[in-house]
Scaffold this active site. Structure first.
Site, short mmCIF file in Angstrom:
data_model
loop_
_atom_site.label_atom_id
_atom_site.label_comp_id
_atom_site.label_asym_id
_atom_site.label_seq_id
_atom_site.Cartn_x
_atom_site.Cartn_y
_atom_site.Cartn_z
N SER A 272 0.82 -1.20 0.00
CA SER A 272 0.00 0.00 0.00
C SER A 272 0.86 1.27 0.00
O SER A 272 1.71 1.41 -0.86
CB SER A 272 -0.94 -0.07 1.21
OG SER A 272 -2.05 0.72 0.96
N LYS A 276 4.19 2.11 -2.40
CA LYS A 276 4.60 3.32 -3.14
C LYS A 276 6.05 3.62 -2.75
O LYS A 276 6.89 3.94 -3.58
CB LYS A 276 3.72 4.52 -2.77
CG LYS A 276 2.20 4.29 -2.80
CD LYS A 276 1.41 5.54 -2.43
CE LYS A 276 0.02 5.33 -1.83
NZ LYS A 276 -0.97 4.61 -2.54
N TRP A 363 -10.02 0.35 -5.12
CA TRP A 363 -9.48 1.69 -4.77
C TRP A 363 -8.06 1.86 -5.34
O TRP A 363 -7.66 2.93 -5.73
CB TRP A 363 -9.47 1.82 -3.24
CG TRP A 363 -9.09 3.14 -2.66
CD1 TRP A 363 -8.08 3.37 -1.76
CD2 TRP A 363 -9.73 4.42 -2.87
NE1 TRP A 363 -8.05 4.69 -1.41
CE2 TRP A 363 -9.05 5.35 -2.08
CE3 TRP A 363 -10.79 4.84 -3.67
CZ2 TRP A 363 -9.40 6.72 -2.05
CZ3 TRP A 363 -11.14 6.19 -3.65
CH2 TRP A 363 -10.44 7.11 -2.85
N HIS A 413 -7.52 -5.79 -0.04
CA HIS A 413 -6.30 -5.02 0.18
C HIS A 413 -5.57 -5.55 1.41
O HIS A 413 -5.99 -5.33 2.54
CB HIS A 413 -6.75 -3.56 0.41
CG HIS A 413 -5.65 -2.57 0.47
ND1 HIS A 413 -4.90 -2.20 -0.63
CD2 HIS A 413 -5.18 -1.83 1.51
CE1 HIS A 413 -4.03 -1.28 -0.28
NE2 HIS A 413 -4.17 -1.03 1.01
C1 GTR Z 1 -5.44 4.56 1.79
C2 GTR Z 1 -4.85 5.38 0.69
C3 GTR Z 1 -4.13 4.49 -0.27
C4 GTR Z 1 -3.29 3.42 0.39
C5 GTR Z 1 -3.80 2.97 1.73
C6 GTR Z 1 -2.79 2.33 2.67
O1 GTR Z 1 -6.20 5.30 2.67
O2 GTR Z 1 -5.90 6.06 0.06
O3 GTR Z 1 -3.39 5.26 -1.20
O4 GTR Z 1 -1.96 3.75 0.43
O5 GTR Z 1 -4.37 3.99 2.48
O6 GTR Z 1 -1.62 2.70 2.72
O7 GTR Z 1 -3.21 1.47 3.43
#
Ligand code: GTR
Length: 433
Positions: A272, A276, A363, A413
């Protein structure tokens, strides 16, 4: 036995609202989740120099194009970063040769950044195969909630840092308690990793900068004001993601000196927001052998121009500290980006890179993550390498690709055993020949 009807009603309603709330949280309303509504877009070319010349050789890539792309990301998105600190102390705090009931060696190391400020420490946790006599390849990745959460091993030092979760996951008032031990262990299959001959190196990303808009005040961005060329580096010339990526390079500096880890074979992995970070770490520091992005989505592997799921405007609004000031120019204005995320993946070339998606993680735009990986393949072609080597997103739970690996697994996720098994197979293919 029959339950009284009102009880079923209440429990049923409770479960239903829990499920709905969770899916709303995972897929916020008001954003596009339909392929048919993706706007028409044209991606900037990986292989065209800024002056319009077509890149046809690997030496043009190495000498010119790679640094053009890197500088574009530095300027417009993640920001620049400082160099290697001058004064660093590495302290091996403990070694336990019979951790996890003899299944692993556990080691804790402090990286003390002495020229940054008193007590500025990165607390690194390492697990190694129990029989590791020489150097082993390793996975390096940040954890979200402190080293003590990756396993319920009582020998792991409980983090004293500020935690993102306030009063959940065993934290009280943003500080860890004993109850937090092992809370994230499903994401870290240590026995599998060491069982397959790899080390696992991890640290809490909040050791570098706390993850909130004011987090920089206690993090390294408050202490460093020059980039690696010695040029002034204002707070918003860089970002939390660049700071975290820089921290991973400092861990690699340490691993170069560790007798148990082969620093030429370190795969930088993250989930997540930390996916990045792992992609940016691999792009900015070519010592990383492999970069792995697990469900990194917007600002990671997913193409920004698709505006599918999370968008540039939304990410900048919710997480203004993740990217540098310039990135805000592209809110609702993705077509003007001089780059897109396929070029971030291409920055790994010719090193291997793996991108993973999850079916329910709309998402993060799974197809946008795949397309990025696919379009990055052009850079690998310069080296005679196939890149992803498939045209279409593969079916669920099928790992594809050559120098660029990709899968989309069932589920949400998260980081699962399935994901790790693919990463280990991929590392075996590339690091163990
Ligand atoms: C979310 C965000 C994502 C992702 C995620 C995470 O809220 O919108 O870009 O990085 O968090 O890191 O769990």
């Amino acid at each position: 036995m029959q339950y009284p009807i009102p009880l079923i009603g209440c429990a049923g309603l409770y479960i239903l609202s829990f499920v709905i709330l969770n899916s709303l949280r995972a897929q916020p309303a008001g954003f596009n989740y339909e392929e048919a509504k993706v706007p028409d877009y044209e991606l900037p070319s990986v292989l065209k120099l800024n002056n319009g010349t077509q890149v046809t050789t690997s030496s043009q890539w190495i000498e010119v194009r790679r640094s053009e792309i890197l500088h574009t990301f530095e300027r417009e998105m993640y920001g620049r970063r400082p160099g290697k600190p001058k004064s660093v102390l590495h302290v091996v705090e403990s070694i336990d040769k019979s951790a996890l009931g003899g299944k692993a060696i556990r080691k804790e190391v402090t990286i003390r950044l002495k020229d940054i400020g008193p007590g500025f420490d990165l607390n690194v946790l390492i697990y190694l195969p129990p029989d590791a006599s020489g150097e082993v390849p390793a996975f390096l990745g940040y954890n979200f909630n402190g080293n003590h959460t990756i396993q319920s091993d009582p020998g792991i030092t409980l983090s004293k840092a500020w935690m993102r979760r306030g009063n959940e996951g065993g934290n009280v008032d943003h500080r860890a308690t004993e109850a937090a031990r092992g809370q994230s262990s499903s994401r870290w299959p240590i026995e599998t990793i060491v069982g397959r001959g790899y080390g696992l190196v991890t640290l809490y990303y909040g050791d570098v900068e706390s993850d909130h808009a004011e987090g920089w005040k206690d993090g390294i961005r408050a202490h460093i004001d020059r980039d690696q060329e010695g040029v002034v580096l204002d707070l918003e010339d860089w970002s939390a993601i660049s700071a975290w990526a820089w921290g991973l390079s400092r861990v690699l500096d340490y691993l170069e000196k560790d007798d148990h880890v082969d620093a030429f074979k370190v795969s930088v992995m993250g989930h997540s927001r930390l996916g990045k970070t792992s992609l940016w770490a691999g792009a900015a520091d070519q010592r990383f052998a492999i970069a792995i992005s697990n469900n990194s989505g917007c600002g990671g592997a997913a193409l920004s121009r698709r505006a599918f799921g999370e968008t540039v405007a939304r990410i900048n609004d919710r997480f203004p500290h993740w990217f540098c000031r310039n990135f805000m120019k592209y809110d609702e204005n993705e077509a003007e980006l001089p780059m897109d995320q396929h070029m971030l993946i291409a920055l790994m070339a010719p090193r291997p890179v793996y991108v993973a998606s999850a079916e329910e993680d709309l998402w993060a735009d799974p197809n946008g993550e795949f397309l990025s990986a696919k379009h990055a393949s052009a850079a690998y072609g310069l080296f005679g390498m196939p890149g992803i080597a498939v045209e279409k997103q593969p079916s669920l739970n099928e790992s594809v690709g050559d120098t660029i690996g990709y899968h989309i697994r069932t589920g949400k996720h998260d980081v699962t055993d399935y994901d790790w098994n693919q990463y280990i197979d991929f590392a075996d293919r590339h690091l163990k020949q």
